[in-house]
Design an enzyme around this catalytic site. Structure first.
Site, PDB file in Angstrom:
ATOM      1  N   GLY A  70      -5.653  -4.147   7.411  1.00 26.64           N
ATOM      2  CA  GLY A  70      -6.718  -3.150   7.437  1.00 26.64           C
ATOM      3  C   GLY A  70      -7.817  -3.398   8.448  1.00 26.64           C
ATOM      4  O   GLY A  70      -8.316  -2.464   9.084  1.00 26.64           O
ATOM      5  N   VAL A  91     -13.340  -4.126   1.792  1.00 25.02           N
ATOM      6  CA  VAL A  91     -12.711  -2.805   1.825  1.00 25.02           C
ATOM      7  C   VAL A  91     -11.817  -2.741   3.063  1.00 25.02           C
ATOM      8  O   VAL A  91     -12.237  -3.137   4.154  1.00 25.02           O
ATOM      9  CB  VAL A  91     -13.774  -1.676   1.880  1.00 25.02           C
ATOM     10  CG1 VAL A  91     -13.103  -0.313   1.976  1.00 25.02           C
ATOM     11  CG2 VAL A  91     -14.688  -1.734   0.658  1.00 25.02           C
ATOM     12  N   ASP A 104      -8.674  -0.488   5.456  1.00 25.34           N
ATOM     13  CA  ASP A 104      -8.652   0.751   6.229  1.00 25.34           C
ATOM     14  C   ASP A 104      -8.281   1.981   5.407  1.00 25.34           C
ATOM     15  O   ASP A 104      -8.654   3.101   5.767  1.00 25.34           O
ATOM     16  CB  ASP A 104      -7.629   0.616   7.369  1.00 25.34           C
ATOM     17  CG  ASP A 104      -6.218   0.371   6.830  1.00 25.34           C
ATOM     18  OD1 ASP A 104      -6.069  -0.486   5.933  1.00 25.34           O
ATOM     19  OD2 ASP A 104      -5.267   1.020   7.297  1.00 25.34           O
ATOM     20  N   THR A 140       0.862  -1.198   0.000  1.00 22.38           N
ATOM     21  CA  THR A 140       0.000   0.000   0.000  1.00 22.38           C
ATOM     22  C   THR A 140       0.891   1.238   0.000  1.00 22.38           C
ATOM     23  O   THR A 140       1.983   1.211   0.555  1.00 22.38           O
ATOM     24  CB  THR A 140      -0.855  -0.035   1.289  1.00 22.38           C
ATOM     25  OG1 THR A 140      -1.799  -1.070   1.160  1.00 22.38           O
ATOM     26  CG2 THR A 140      -1.563   1.284   1.563  1.00 22.38           C
TER      27      THR A 140
END
Ligand code: ASP
Length: 343
Positions: A265, A240, A242, A211
């Site tokens: 996440g 989905v 964080d 990320t």
């Protein structure tokens, strides 16, 4: 005569030392930057022994390009918002990182990307999730912030919005990289052999993470944060993380700090890590690094690994992580780029 010469040399050396010491003492003050930018390219088990010098150099070059892009904007008196967007864009275009080109695959073999941006001056924020055709999800996140009345948009609706605003769309093939596909195949093979594919230990963290994010303070003292990701390898379609959740993976407030997180996440969402850094500074009077470490520890207590980058209103930075490495970089007081990978 010899004695006299020695004395003269000593005096000269003493005078020179004094000058150097003096210069050293004042130079940081004189060159102190009015701005700061820091970037990350993901945290995880990044083992020196498994990294070739060539590959390490490629990662370092990616981080450096992002820093340089951010610095150019800040040097020209651009906003922190423009700097973090541009820096993240560079990393989205770089196939080494898990964002934009180079994103990881879902369990269905597709790519679904998330991104968010936040303006510390106005507390305005924009976020997108489940993006499949937008070349730079961070550009779309900023458009959501500035051109819609919403904060977060997902999937087909977000992509319609992107088209309506002339944002660069691409075929999903554009995001493909062989490395990410191979990592995904490894997980699938293990799954077929009876293991639980949802467990993070199926592939190395180095393959899983990547990320990207940026935080900046501009010369006006405004803070901003941006984060972009392909998520986690073999995630369920629709999952989905964080990164696009304001307060979890991304947060900025001029009164305190700007934060961009990376890691597991699910745990960063539950610990509200990015906002927690800001709240600890505001309500508990902690320094940036104390608050950053404390917030990260909350995610760790739940079982989450990862890291974050943060800048405060005075330009201090903190880059804590609880993994063996995090691709990261910032600008030192003398203007030099500092790029680090390992602990
Ligand atoms: N935080 C990202 C997510 O959970 C992944 C990462 O940073 O590696 O989607």
């Amino acid at each position: 005569m010899v004695k006299l010469t020695c004395l003269a040399i000593r005096c000269l050396a003493f005078a020179l030392c004094g000058m150097v010491a003096h210069a050293q003492e004042i130079s940081p003050r004189m060159t102190r930057q009015k701005f700061q930018v820091a970037v990350h390219g993901g945290a995880g088990t990044i083992e020196r022994s498994k990294m070739t010098p060539e590959r390490e150099q490629e990662y370092r070059a990616g981080i450096e390009n992002a820093l340089r892009t951010g610095r150019e904007i800040l040097q020209a008196n651009g906003s922190s918002l423009a700097a973090v967007e541009a820096a993240v864009r560079v990393l989205e275009d770089d196939p080494h990182f898990n964002a934009g080109k180079g994103s990881v695959f879902t369990s269905a073999g597709k790519i679904e990307m998330d991104a968010a941006i936040m303006d510390g001056k106005t507390l305005a924020a924009g976020a997108v999730a489940g993006i499949e055709h937008v070349r730079n999800p961070i550009v779309l996140a900023r458009a959501v912030m500035e051109k819609s009345k919403h904060v977060m948009m997902i999937g087909a609706g977000a992509e319609e919005f992107a088209k309506g605003h002339g944002i660069d769309m691409v075929d999903p093939k554009y995001f493909f990289t062989q490395d990410r596909w191979d990592a995904f195949q490894k997980v699938k093979a293990a799954e077929n052999a009876g293991a639980d594919g949802s467990k993070k230990f199926m592939i190395s963290d180095a393959e899983r993470h990547g990320t990207v994010g940026a935080v900046a303070r501009d010369s006006q003292g405004n803070l901003a944060a941006a984060t972009s990701t392909g998520g986690t390898t073999n995630k369920l379609p629709g999952r989905v993380g964080d990164s696009p959740v304001i307060g979890a993976g991304t947060y900025a407030d001029n009164a305190t700090c700007a934060v961009s997180c990376t890691g597991d996440g699910e745990f960063f969402i539950r610990a509200g890590v990015a906002h927690q850094v800001s709240a600890l500074m505001e309500l508990r009077g902690m320094s940036l690094s104390e608050a950053a470490e404390h917030a990260l520890a909350q995610a760790e207590k739940l079982g989450g690994t990862g890291g974050l980058i943060a800048v405060d209103k005075n330009g201090n930075i903190a880059l804590p992580f609880n993994t063996s490495g995090m691709y990261r970089g910032y600008i030192r007081e003398d203007g030099k780029f500092i790029i680090e990978i390992y602990k």
